[in-house]
Motif scaffolding. Sequence first.
Motif, PDB file in Angstrom:
ATOM      1  N   TYR A 233       1.568 -10.460 -14.937  1.00  0.00           N
ATOM      2  CA  TYR A 233       2.284  -9.279 -14.054  1.00  0.00           C
ATOM      3  C   TYR A 233       3.622  -9.492 -14.503  1.00  0.00           C
ATOM      4  O   TYR A 233       4.327 -10.662 -14.475  1.00  0.00           O
ATOM      5  CB  TYR A 233       2.099  -9.752 -12.664  1.00  0.00           C
ATOM      6  CG  TYR A 233       2.948  -8.737 -11.801  1.00  0.00           C
ATOM      7  CD1 TYR A 233       2.589  -7.450 -11.729  1.00  0.00           C
ATOM      8  CD2 TYR A 233       4.107  -9.197 -11.197  1.00  0.00           C
ATOM      9  CE1 TYR A 233       3.127  -6.522 -10.946  1.00  0.00           C
ATOM     10  CE2 TYR A 233       4.805  -8.438 -10.258  1.00  0.00           C
ATOM     11  CZ  TYR A 233       4.512  -6.992 -10.183  1.00  0.00           C
ATOM     12  OH  TYR A 233       5.234  -6.236  -9.569  1.00  0.00           O
TER      13      TYR A 233
ATOM     14  N   GLU B 222      -0.626 -14.389 -14.023  1.00  0.00           N
ATOM     15  CA  GLU B 222      -1.382 -13.200 -13.833  1.00  0.00           C
ATOM     16  C   GLU B 222      -1.141 -12.075 -14.391  1.00  0.00           C
ATOM     17  O   GLU B 222      -1.676 -11.048 -14.447  1.00  0.00           O
ATOM     18  CB  GLU B 222      -1.171 -12.895 -12.051  1.00  0.00           C
ATOM     19  CG  GLU B 222      -1.557 -14.025 -11.011  1.00  0.00           C
ATOM     20  CD  GLU B 222      -2.919 -14.214 -10.900  1.00  0.00           C
ATOM     21  OE1 GLU B 222      -3.814 -13.470 -11.268  1.00  0.00           O
ATOM     22  OE2 GLU B 222      -3.085 -15.280 -10.544  1.00  0.00           O
TER      23      GLU B 222
ATOM     24  N   LYS C  36       0.958  -1.261  -0.044  1.00  0.00           N
ATOM     25  CA  LYS C  36      -0.069  -0.074   0.189  1.00  0.00           C
ATOM     26  C   LYS C  36       0.852   1.083   0.121  1.00  0.00           C
ATOM     27  O   LYS C  36       0.508   2.260  -0.339  1.00  0.00           O
ATOM     28  CB  LYS C  36      -0.945   0.106   1.442  1.00  0.00           C
ATOM     29  CG  LYS C  36      -1.852  -1.100   1.494  1.00  0.00           C
ATOM     30  CD  LYS C  36      -2.576  -0.968   2.639  1.00  0.00           C
ATOM     31  CE  LYS C  36      -3.234  -2.072   3.239  1.00  0.00           C
ATOM     32  NZ  LYS C  36      -3.910  -1.573   4.604  1.00  0.00           N
TER      33      LYS C  36
ATOM     34  N   ARG D 160      -1.255  -9.796  -7.427  1.00  0.00           N
ATOM     35  CA  ARG D 160      -2.649  -9.070  -8.417  1.00  0.00           C
ATOM     36  C   ARG D 160      -2.642  -7.673  -7.412  1.00  0.00           C
ATOM     37  O   ARG D 160      -2.907  -6.902  -8.310  1.00  0.00           O
ATOM     38  CB  ARG D 160      -3.816  -9.753  -7.932  1.00  0.00           C
ATOM     39  CG  ARG D 160      -4.097 -11.037  -8.802  1.00  0.00           C
ATOM     40  CD  ARG D 160      -5.573 -11.666  -8.845  1.00  0.00           C
ATOM     41  NE  ARG D 160      -5.689 -12.549  -7.452  1.00  0.00           N
ATOM     42  CZ  ARG D 160      -5.606 -13.848  -7.441  1.00  0.00           C
ATOM     43  NH1 ARG D 160      -4.936 -14.544  -8.405  1.00  0.00           N
ATOM     44  NH2 ARG D 160      -5.848 -14.411  -6.216  1.00  0.00           N
ATOM     45  N   LEU D 161      -2.212  -7.748  -6.414  1.00  0.00           N
ATOM     46  CA  LEU D 161      -2.412  -6.312  -5.519  1.00  0.00           C
ATOM     47  C   LEU D 161      -1.130  -5.401  -6.145  1.00  0.00           C
ATOM     48  O   LEU D 161      -1.516  -4.418  -6.439  1.00  0.00           O
ATOM     49  CB  LEU D 161      -2.076  -6.768  -4.170  1.00  0.00           C
ATOM     50  CG  LEU D 161      -1.950  -5.374  -3.229  1.00  0.00           C
ATOM     51  CD1 LEU D 161      -3.341  -4.684  -3.198  1.00  0.00           C
ATOM     52  CD2 LEU D 161      -1.517  -5.779  -1.720  1.00  0.00           C
ATOM     53  N   CYS D 162       0.190  -6.126  -6.243  1.00  0.00           N
ATOM     54  CA  CYS D 162       1.047  -5.165  -6.923  1.00  0.00           C
ATOM     55  C   CYS D 162       0.722  -4.901  -8.213  1.00  0.00           C
ATOM     56  O   CYS D 162       0.956  -3.580  -8.705  1.00  0.00           O
ATOM     57  CB  CYS D 162       2.293  -6.062  -6.823  1.00  0.00           C
ATOM     58  SG  CYS D 162       3.176  -6.234  -5.328  1.00  0.00           S
ATOM     59  N   LYS D 163       0.241  -5.649  -9.234  1.00  0.00           N
ATOM     60  CA  LYS D 163      -0.294  -5.335 -10.320  1.00  0.00           C
ATOM     61  C   LYS D 163      -1.387  -4.034 -10.304  1.00  0.00           C
ATOM     62  O   LYS D 163      -1.252  -3.068 -10.963  1.00  0.00           O
ATOM     63  CB  LYS D 163      -1.111  -6.457 -11.050  1.00  0.00           C
ATOM     64  CG  LYS D 163      -1.421  -6.185 -12.669  1.00  0.00           C
ATOM     65  CD  LYS D 163      -1.982  -7.659 -13.107  1.00  0.00           C
ATOM     66  CE  LYS D 163      -2.469  -7.443 -14.649  1.00  0.00           C
ATOM     67  NZ  LYS D 163      -3.051  -8.561 -15.092  1.00  0.00           N
ATOM     68  N   ASP D 164      -2.301  -4.414  -9.529  1.00  0.00           N
ATOM     69  CA  ASP D 164      -3.440  -3.167  -9.350  1.00  0.00           C
ATOM     70  C   ASP D 164      -2.922  -1.757  -8.852  1.00  0.00           C
ATOM     71  O   ASP D 164      -3.276  -0.852  -9.336  1.00  0.00           O
ATOM     72  CB  ASP D 164      -4.582  -3.639  -8.473  1.00  0.00           C
ATOM     73  CG  ASP D 164      -5.391  -4.991  -8.881  1.00  0.00           C
ATOM     74  OD1 ASP D 164      -5.244  -5.073 -10.105  1.00  0.00           O
ATOM     75  OD2 ASP D 164      -5.955  -5.460  -7.934  1.00  0.00           O
ATOM     76  N   LEU D 165      -1.701  -1.795  -7.948  1.00  0.00           N
ATOM     77  CA  LEU D 165      -1.224  -0.663  -7.351  1.00  0.00           C
ATOM     78  C   LEU D 165      -0.320  -0.007  -8.074  1.00  0.00           C
ATOM     79  O   LEU D 165       0.495   0.941  -7.723  1.00  0.00           O
ATOM     80  CB  LEU D 165      -0.998  -0.849  -5.980  1.00  0.00           C
ATOM     81  CG  LEU D 165      -1.879  -1.365  -4.736  1.00  0.00           C
ATOM     82  CD1 LEU D 165      -1.296  -1.581  -3.501  1.00  0.00           C
ATOM     83  CD2 LEU D 165      -2.880  -0.230  -4.677  1.00  0.00           C
ATOM     84  N   GLY D 166       0.250  -0.842  -9.287  1.00  0.00           N
ATOM     85  CA  GLY D 166       1.292  -0.490 -10.083  1.00  0.00           C
ATOM     86  C   GLY D 166       2.840  -0.657  -9.234  1.00  0.00           C
ATOM     87  O   GLY D 166       3.451   0.260  -9.394  1.00  0.00           O
ATOM     88  N   ARG D 167       2.522  -1.381  -8.380  1.00  0.00           N
ATOM     89  CA  ARG D 167       3.960  -1.737  -7.719  1.00  0.00           C
ATOM     90  C   ARG D 167       4.957  -2.756  -8.436  1.00  0.00           C
ATOM     91  O   ARG D 167       4.342  -3.607  -9.100  1.00  0.00           O
ATOM     92  CB  ARG D 167       3.646  -2.427  -6.362  1.00  0.00           C
ATOM     93  CG  ARG D 167       2.779  -1.735  -5.366  1.00  0.00           C
ATOM     94  CD  ARG D 167       3.313  -0.146  -5.398  1.00  0.00           C
ATOM     95  NE  ARG D 167       2.453   0.581  -4.295  1.00  0.00           N
ATOM     96  CZ  ARG D 167       2.160   1.662  -4.044  1.00  0.00           C
ATOM     97  NH1 ARG D 167       2.607   2.541  -5.037  1.00  0.00           N
ATOM     98  NH2 ARG D 167       1.588   2.340  -3.146  1.00  0.00           N
TER      99      ARG D 167
END
Lengths: 41, 552
Positions: free
Chosen positions: B165, B163, B72, B116-123
């Motif tokens: 990514y 994923e 985050k 998936r979280l890193c992909k969504d947040l652009g990390r």
Amino acid sequence: MATASELHYCKDLFYYSRRETREVTVGEVKMGGGILSWCNP
Amino acid sequence: MITSDTRDTQACVKEVLQLAAAGCQIVRITAQTKKYAENLENIRDGVRVAGCRVPLVADIHFKPDAAFEAAKWVEKIRVNPGNYADKKKFEVREYSDDQYEEELLRIREKFAPLVRLCKDLGRAMRIGTNHGSLSDRIMNRYGDTPLGMVESALEFARIAREEDYHNFVFSMKASNPKVMIEAYRLLVARLEAEGADWNYPLHLGVTEAGDGEDGRIKSAIGIGSLLADGIGDTVRVSLTEDAVHEVPVARALVEAIPTGGIANGVRENWNPFEYERRRTEVQEVNGVAFGGLELPRVVTSRRKFEAIAHKLEAMGDYQPELVDDDLDLVALDPRDDEAISEVNRSGVPRLLTVANGLELPVISAFRLLAAKADARHAILLKDTLSPPNGAGTDFLTTLLRAAMNLGSLICDGIGDAVLVQGEDAPGQSLRLSYNILQAAGARIFKTDYVACPSCGRTLFNLQETTQRIREATGHLKGVRIAVMGCIVNGPGEMADADFGYVGGAPGKINLYVGKKAVKFNIPEGEAVERLQDLIREHGRWIDAPAKVAEVS
């Protein structure tokens, strides 16, 4: 898996050429591609 | 990587800003639990308020929930495939193919949501394998090997790719430069074999390199060898010193990359994925044998030898073994096929080297000589083909170049003797020669230390403690001692160490023999003495000799 003689990690062990990589973005910093950085990631 | 406690916002912000000011382009912070990861928000805000845009990376071990929290707040997450979804128990177990597949499914369940979280947040993400923290699953199937390191990372990369990514990089760190070099080479070869779109960048580093000259030499051998082969996109030099000291070393290594080379159709005749020394024949000069399985010898010039001849005894372990004028050397241009053929036709093994004054990269030149000359001929390696003419070169540059060139060739199995020409001071050039041979694992003539660089997980003052351990044990030739701030890389990275000193809890130390903890919760104040006792109990202790003179 390929045997050692079939594997290659470098185009030419006697002539420098940089491994081509894709660009990865870390915040505002680019890694890979044509960039080589001294950093602390 | 900063060393402050991640819960101490002010100290972390200050350290990040110092590193950025020193030229560091990405900064890593440990986040050992979710609670620590929560404070990354404050650290990030503090850094940004100060006008610094340097990206932050969270270092995750054992705790997936810390990774979710960290994603985050910071731009990149480093996961260790060895412990992201596994707890290390050093368990010996055979896995059937079905059981192995089940394990991979279990890992997928834990890792895919983070992807998936890193992909969504652009990390971004680093799939960062450490030789010292391979999972039991990998250890049981592939062993403690470069192949195991590579497979460990590829398992995680396949999940990321499933994923869709791709914003990730790899690393393959080890404290042993030979292992590290082989692992990165093998990884690149495997990525090439997987396909053109597996062209992910690589982050380079030698872990637990230690401090001072030895730490810089080990880093230059590992990182420099790979950079010289065109591999690597970012660099971290891990020193047991203040983190800002790492930046000029990393920068100097990047700037020292030798370009150009020798275009030819020759193929290497050694296996770059597995160390094996070139099989030369033994020769002898003035009673000193070299070649074959003899130790790589340390050579000096006549001028330097004469400058130190009066104090050889006082130089202790740093004495020259051979003088170049006595060697009947054959100095060649490795591009000269006729000259090399003539040497190959001769009936006796010779000692070959590359002639001074040739404008060729050192590594390429000696590799070509090794590829063309019959294996029976021994090779004298040089750090540079252009010795300085009295003009003072910065010692860090000389040291890094010598370690990169000589270390790279030694790790390829090439070289029966070394001659450091780039450093003019006789004693210093000899010390550098021996230290490079030790760091490359070719000779052991003094105590070897594997010391982690410290981070926010560290449970004692690593710099001071390493220094105290050095003072107490620095005379124990051939003994390898690991000094680790915490248990994350501790037991694993100590795979090759004889004894280990590891932070177990605040103010408490655990002592190891090999990978096994044998003494627990020793108060920090008495731990060095207890380490000495442990070394005595295992018959490796000798009393320190009278101090020898410093060489320069």
